[in-house]
Scaffold this active site. Structure first.
Site, short mmCIF file in Angstrom:
data_model
loop_
_atom_site.label_atom_id
_atom_site.label_comp_id
_atom_site.label_asym_id
_atom_site.label_seq_id
_atom_site.Cartn_x
_atom_site.Cartn_y
_atom_site.Cartn_z
CD GLU A 176 -2.81 -1.27 0.09
OE1 GLU A 176 -3.21 -0.20 -0.41
OE2 GLU A 176 -3.13 -2.39 -0.34
CG HIS A 189 -51.85 25.92 -31.65
ND1 HIS A 189 -50.76 25.98 -32.48
CD2 HIS A 189 -52.91 25.63 -32.44
CE1 HIS A 189 -51.14 25.76 -33.72
NE2 HIS A 189 -52.44 25.53 -33.73
#
Length: 460
Positions: free
Chosen positions: A154, A362
């Site tokens: 590590e 619309h």
């Protein structure tokens, strides 16, 4: 060959600065945990075990009944986490994949190659590794002069030489299942972090002259572990590129793929055209020949083939073939549009079924309605469906004509071939073939405007 999988998902993810457990943060619509679990299915595990800890109930819910679960009360390192899975896997013959729940970019193909490599080389342990330009922060793979893996060290425990190594540990492994749990009984916390390192089993295997190997990833991006929001954004970018490239290979055209967001479960048929800034989320299906123009947003919906969606939002809706929507339309959950329906600009539809070839061009709201086929819905039409407590349904028959600026007060039924006059408020049933007029009579007072303050004659 029997395979098993262990998914490590117990950590809090402090650097995410979040109340949400790290593994539940999403990348392209799926949690990181789901990505890892799906990739792990490529090895066909007989049993999957997920190690949970922080907010375990929440994490468990992320996989439901797809996995067995074990609880790590204290987070004492990766080795300790894998120890928790012994109750589920102890004594079983086979090979065990160990994968971190915060590596969403690892692919099923790579995991399948990893386990095949492990089996073919008769290894007791195989590490998935990658070559990093900057290896800082990663565990390093240490090899001997013969190129054999002898240990993993590590970052905090690495000496000067080891810190220069470029081959890194991705945190994904395959082990002989029995030997894994036997070796875990031998590891200690004698290291810089005072934790049980899973990587320490490699040195144990080597000391016993057992074979350890490493399979090197071709694509370094797959090794990305997400620990903060920066890495999360990187993972999102890589995953987005993968998804768009997959669809392009399958016959989808993108005008500007860098600006498109498509989640993992979206399905797109060939010959679809997608312009820029389109968002497709959830379980959405786009039929062949469909065009999605700039700014379209679709979630959990089915779009039939040959449809055109123009700069509109569609949520949890089903659209048949040849439908046109937009611009600036909003289809809310529960909307169903039959073939060749047209929903135009500034039209909102919610919880409604609209029959084929009907047009609402619309400025219209259609909510909780059953609209027949070949209906014309005039501009400004509103279905009044809510009285403050309950929702009511409007039913409009086939070939009806709804005049502009009609207000339809539900519950209401308008029959086939019926007509409502423009500007009407309709609150009673309109029978088949009837005309309904619900408006005040016009009164005209000639010359009266000259008496009003705004008239030019008043300024003299």
């Amino acid at each position: 060959m029997t395979n098993y999988a262990i998914i490590l998902a117990a950590g809090k993810g402090t650097r995410m600065t979040s109340d949400l457990p790290k593994v539940l943060h999403k990348v392209s619509g799926l949690t990181m945990l789901e990505h890892g679990f799906r990739s792990g299915k490529a090895i066909s595990p007989e049993k999957s075990v997920t190690v949970i800890g922080h907010k375990s109930k929440m994490v468990r819910g992320g996989l439901a009944d797809q996995s067995a679960f074990v609880h790590q009360t204290e987070q004492l390192g990766t080795g300790h986490a894998v120890m928790m899975a012994e109750t589920q896997l102890e004594g079983l013959e086979g090979h065990t994949l160990v994968i971190a729940g915060d590596t969403p970019l690892i692919t099923g193909e790579s995991l399948k190659s990893l386990i095949d490599f492990h089996v073919n080389h008769k290894n007791v342990a195989t590490i998935l590794t990658a070559t990093a330009q900057d290896s800082f922060g990663y565990g390093r793979i240490v090899r001997n002069k013969n190129g054999e893996v002898i240990k993993i060290v590590e970052q905090k425990d690495a000496n000067e030489y080891e810190q220069q190594l470029k081959e890194i540990n991705t945190g994904t492994y395959v082990f002989d299942n029995k030997r894994l749990f036997e070796a875990l009984k031998c590891i200690t916390t004698n290291n810089a972090q005072g934790e049980y390192y899973l990587t320490d089993v490699v040195a144990i295997f080597r000391a016993n002259k057992e074979k350890v190997g490493a399979y090197i990833l071709r694509d370094f991006n797959e090794s990305l572990g997400v620990n903060d929001r920066v890495a999360l954004a990187t993972a999102e970018t890589v995953m987005r590129q993968r998804i768009t490239q997959k669809h392009m290979v399958n016959g989808v055209t993108f005008h500007n793929p860098e600006t498109v967001y498509i989640e993992s479960d979206v399905e797109i048929a060939p010959d679809v055209l997608i312009e820029g800034n389109v968002t497709l989320k959830g379980r959405t299906h786009i039929g062949s020949g469909t065009v999605l123009t700039n700014g379209t947003y679709i979630v959990d919906s089915e779009i039939g083939q040959g449809s055109i969606i123009t700069n509109s939002m569609i949520e949890s809706s089903v659209l048949a073939a040849g439908v046109t929507v937009g611009p600036y339309a909003h289809l809310r959950p529960g909307t169903t549009l039959d073939r060749e329906v047209h929903i135009g600009n500034f039209v909102e539809v919610k919880g409604s079924h609209i029959g084929e070839k009907t047009k609402a061009g619309h400025l219209t709201y259609i909510g909780n309605a059953q609209v027949g086929s070949s209906v014309n819905v005039g501009a400004g039409t509103i279905t009044v469906n809510y009285d403050g407590q309950n929702k009511y349904e409007t039913v409009i028959g086939d070939h009806a004509f709804i005049g502009s600026n009609s207000t339809l007060i539900a519950p209401l039924e308008i029959g086939d071939h019926a007509l409502t006059a423009a500007g009407s408020t309709i609150s009673k049933t309109v029978p088949i073939d009837s005309i309904a007029i619900g408006r005040s009579r016009q009164v005209t007072k000639e010359g009266y405007a000259k008496r009003l303050a705004h008239h030019p004659s008043r300024s003299k």
